[in-house]
Design an enzyme around this catalytic site. Structure first.
Site, short mmCIF file in Angstrom:
data_model
loop_
_atom_site.label_atom_id
_atom_site.label_comp_id
_atom_site.label_asym_id
_atom_site.label_seq_id
_atom_site.Cartn_x
_atom_site.Cartn_y
_atom_site.Cartn_z
NE ARG A 209 40.87 50.16 101.19
CZ ARG A 209 40.38 50.86 100.15
NH1 ARG A 209 39.55 50.29 99.30
NH2 ARG A 209 40.72 52.11 99.96
CG PHE A 225 29.32 44.93 92.58
CD1 PHE A 225 29.10 44.88 91.21
CD2 PHE A 225 28.23 44.77 93.44
CE1 PHE A 225 27.83 44.69 90.70
CE2 PHE A 225 26.95 44.58 92.93
CZ PHE A 225 26.74 44.53 91.57
CG ASP A 247 34.65 42.71 89.85
OD1 ASP A 247 34.50 43.64 90.66
OD2 ASP A 247 34.74 42.89 88.61
CB SER A 248 31.42 41.15 85.80
OG SER A 248 31.69 42.54 85.86
CB ALA A 275 27.05 41.08 91.21
CG ASP A 295 31.46 49.63 96.64
OD1 ASP A 295 30.67 50.57 96.42
OD2 ASP A 295 32.70 49.75 96.55
CB CYS A 335 29.46 55.25 94.34
SG CYS A 335 29.43 54.21 92.89
N1 SAH Z 1 34.41 47.73 96.37
C1 SAH Z 1 35.50 47.90 95.44
C2 SAH Z 1 35.10 48.81 94.29
C3 SAH Z 1 33.94 48.29 93.47
S1 SAH Z 1 33.91 49.03 91.89
C4 SAH Z 1 36.70 48.48 96.18
O1 SAH Z 1 36.53 49.10 97.23
O2 SAH Z 1 37.82 48.33 95.68
C5 SAH Z 1 32.71 48.12 91.06
C6 SAH Z 1 33.17 46.78 90.55
O3 SAH Z 1 32.01 46.14 90.02
C7 SAH Z 1 34.18 46.80 89.41
O4 SAH Z 1 35.28 46.01 89.77
C8 SAH Z 1 33.46 46.15 88.23
O5 SAH Z 1 34.31 45.27 87.48
C9 SAH Z 1 32.39 45.36 88.90
N2 SAH Z 1 31.15 45.14 88.16
C10 SAH Z 1 30.48 46.00 87.38
N3 SAH Z 1 29.32 45.43 86.96
C11 SAH Z 1 29.27 44.20 87.49
C12 SAH Z 1 28.32 43.14 87.47
N4 SAH Z 1 27.18 43.25 86.80
N5 SAH Z 1 28.59 42.02 88.16
C13 SAH Z 1 29.74 41.90 88.86
N6 SAH Z 1 30.66 42.86 88.92
C14 SAH Z 1 30.44 43.99 88.26
#
Ligand code: SAH
Length: 391
Positions: A209, A225, A247-248, A275, A295, A335
Site C-alpha cells: 500500500r 481484486f 471486485d466481484s 475480474a 492481487d 498468495c
Molecule cells: N488486494 C486486496 C485483497 C484482495 S483479496 C487488499 O489488499 O485489500 C481478493 C479479493 O478478490 C476479494 O475481495 C474477493 O471478493 C475478490 N474476488 C474473488 N474472486 C473474484 C473474481 N473472480 N473476480 C473479481 N473479484 C474476485
C-alpha cells in the site's frame, strides 16, 4: 506420565533440522492415549528425546513441535511466547496501529494467528494444539499493553482438517463497534473484524500500500481484486489521476466507498464484476492504465491445484499486461504458498511473451516483516509479488 510419540526410524531427521511438522506417515506409535491438543513427548525410534509437540489425531500433520528441547509447555510459556512475538513487532507501531502480532510457527505458536487492529486483537486458532490453549492464549493477549478486546475468528476452512468446528465471538473485553478504524501510513481503513476476510483486513499488503502511494502520482490506476479498496485509497491519496477498482463482491465495494470517504479521497470507478470477464471487456475496449495492482485470491490452495492455478495466473497477467499503457507498471501477486517466486516469474514471463510486450522486473515483493519466515520452516512463505515495467 506425559504421553509420547515415537517416530519411525530415520524420521527424526526433519525434527533435528527444527522443522515443526510431524506427518502421520512418520509416526511409529503413540503411547499414553493423548487427547487432541495434548502435549506429547517426541522421541526417535531409538528412544532419543527430541522435544515436545501438540498432538492432532485427526490431521495429516499429526503433531506440531512446541519445543526442540525439554522445555515443559505450560501457561507461562504460552504467555511468554505471545509477549515475545508482540515485542518483536513493537517497531511497526510507528507506521501503523495494526499488525500481525502472532504468526503461528514463525512465533513458536503453531496454529495461532493474532492480528492487532488498534485496541482489538483478532485471534484465529487452526489446530488442536492451539485450541487446547485457547484460554491461556486469550489471557496472554488480553494482558498486552493497550488491548481492550480479544475477538476470535476461528472460522478458517483448515480447521476441518483438524476435526474442529468453527468458533467466533468475543473472548475477552467487549468489541463495541463491529467496524473499527485503523491508521496505516497516515491513512484510515475500516476493518470489519467479525465479517471481513481473514481476520478483517489484508495486513500482509501493508508495504505494498505504501509503494502504491509512491507510484500512483499522476497515474491512471487499476486495482483488480480490490476488496475494500485499500490500494485504491493509497493510490488516490498518492495523487493518482484516476482510480478504478474491480471486485466481484458488492459488500467489499461498499467498504471501498467507506474507505474513500474516511480519507476524503475520490472513490473512483467501482466495478462489481468477475475480474477475468471484466479485464477481457477492458481489453476489447482498448482501455489502458499506467499502474495496475493485481492481487487475486489464493488460486492454488494445495500443491495439487497448482497446474490449474498456473493457467489462471497466466490468464490474468496476460490480460493485465495488455492493459498497461506504454511505460506502465504492474504489481502482480500470488498468495498461494505453492507458487514459488521462480515459478511465478516463469508464469508472468509466458504472459508477457503472449502479450507481445517487453517487460522488465523492477522489484520483487514478499510478505511484510510481521509475517516472518523461519529458515527451518519455509512453508511460512506464501506471498509473492513482482513489480514489472512494460515498454
Ligand atoms: N488486494 C486486496 C485483497 C484482495 S483479496 C487488499 O489488499 O485489500 C481478493 C479479493 O478478490 C476479494 O475481495 C474477493 O471478493 C475478490 N474476488 C474473488 N474472486 C473474484 C473474481 N473472480 N473476480 C473479481 N473479484 C474476485
Amino acid at each position: 506420565m506425559t504421553p509420547a510419540l515415537t517416530l519411525r526410524p530415520g524420521r527424526e531427521r526433519s525434527v533435528l533440522r527444527r522443522h515443526p511438522w510431524i506427518f502421520s506417515g512418520a509416526v511409529q506409535s503413540v503411547e499414553g492415549d493423548p487427547a487432541p491438543g495434548d502435549t506429547v513427548m517426541v522421541r526417535s525410534a531409538t528412544g532419543t528425546r527430541l522435544g515436545s509437540a501438540a498432538y492432532s489425531p485427526a490431521s495429516q500433520i499429526r503433531a506440531r513441535m512446541w519445543s526442540f528441547d525439554d522445555e515443559v509447555i505450560d501457561e507461562a510459556v504460552i504467555a511468554g511466547r505471545v509477549a515475545a512475538a508482540a515485542r518483536r513487532r513493537a517497531g511497526l507501531a510507528t507506521v501503523s496501529d495494526a499488525c500481525r502480532l502472532v504468526y503461528s510457527e514463525a512465533d513458536e505458536l503453531p496454529g495461532v494467528v493474532a492480528d492487532r487492529y488498534g485496541e482489538v486483537v483478532v485471534v484465529q486458532l487452526t489446530t488442536a494444539g492451539a485450541e487446547r490453549w485457547r484460554e491461556p492464549l486469550a489471557d496472554a493477549i488480553a494482558a498486552l499493553p493497550g488491548v481492550r478486546c480479544v475477538y476470535e475468528r476461528s472460522d478458517a476452512d483448515v480447521r476441518q482438517r483438524e476435526g474442529l468446528a468453527a468458533r467466533t465471538g468475543v473472548l475477552r473485553g467487549a468489541l463495541g463497534d463491529r467496524e473499527l478504524t485503523i491508521v496505516e501510513h497516515g491513512l484510515r481503513y475500516a476493518v470489519d473484524v467479525a465479517g471481513g476476510h481473514k481476520t478483517g483486513f489484508y495486513l500482509d499488503q501493508r508495504d505494498a500500500r505504501w509503494l502504491v502511494g509512491v507510484l500512483a502520482a499522476d497515474r491512471h490506476v487499476l486495482n483488480v481484486f480490490g476488496y475494500t479498496g485499500s490500494m485504491s485509497v493509497a493510490a488516490a491519496a498518492g495523487g493518482a489521476r484516476s482510480v478504478c477498482t474491480i471486485d466481484s463482491s458488492g459488500p467489499a465495494l461498499d467498504g471501498a466507498r467507506r474507505n474513500a470517504a474516511l480519507n476524503g479521497v475520490d472513490g473512483g470507478e467501482l466495478i462489481e464484476a468477475d475480474a477475468f470477464t471484466e479485464l477481457r471487456r477492458m481489453r476489447d475496449r482498448a482501455r489502458h492504465f499506467d499502474l495496475i495492482f493485481l492481487d487475486p485470491p489464493k488460486l492454488a490452495a494445495t500443491e495439487g491445484q497448482l497446474d490449474k492455478a498456473t493457467r489462471a495466473y497466466k490468464d490474468l497477467n496476460l490480460l493485465a499486461i495488455k492493459l498497461l499503457a506504454p511505460g506502465g507498471t504492474l504489481l502482480t501477486w500470488s498468495c498461494s504458498g505453492a507458487m514459488t517466486m521462480d515459478l511465478f516469474q516463469k508464469v508472468v514471463a509466458g504472459a508477457a511473451l503472449d502479450a507481445r510486450r517487453s517487460v522488465t522486473i523492477t522489484g520483487r515483493l514478499h510478505q511484510p516483516s510481521d509475517h516472518p519466515v523461519p529458515l527451518a520452516f519455509p512453508e511460512a512463505e506464501y506471498l509473492t509479488g513482482l513489480v514489472l515495467r512494460a515498454t
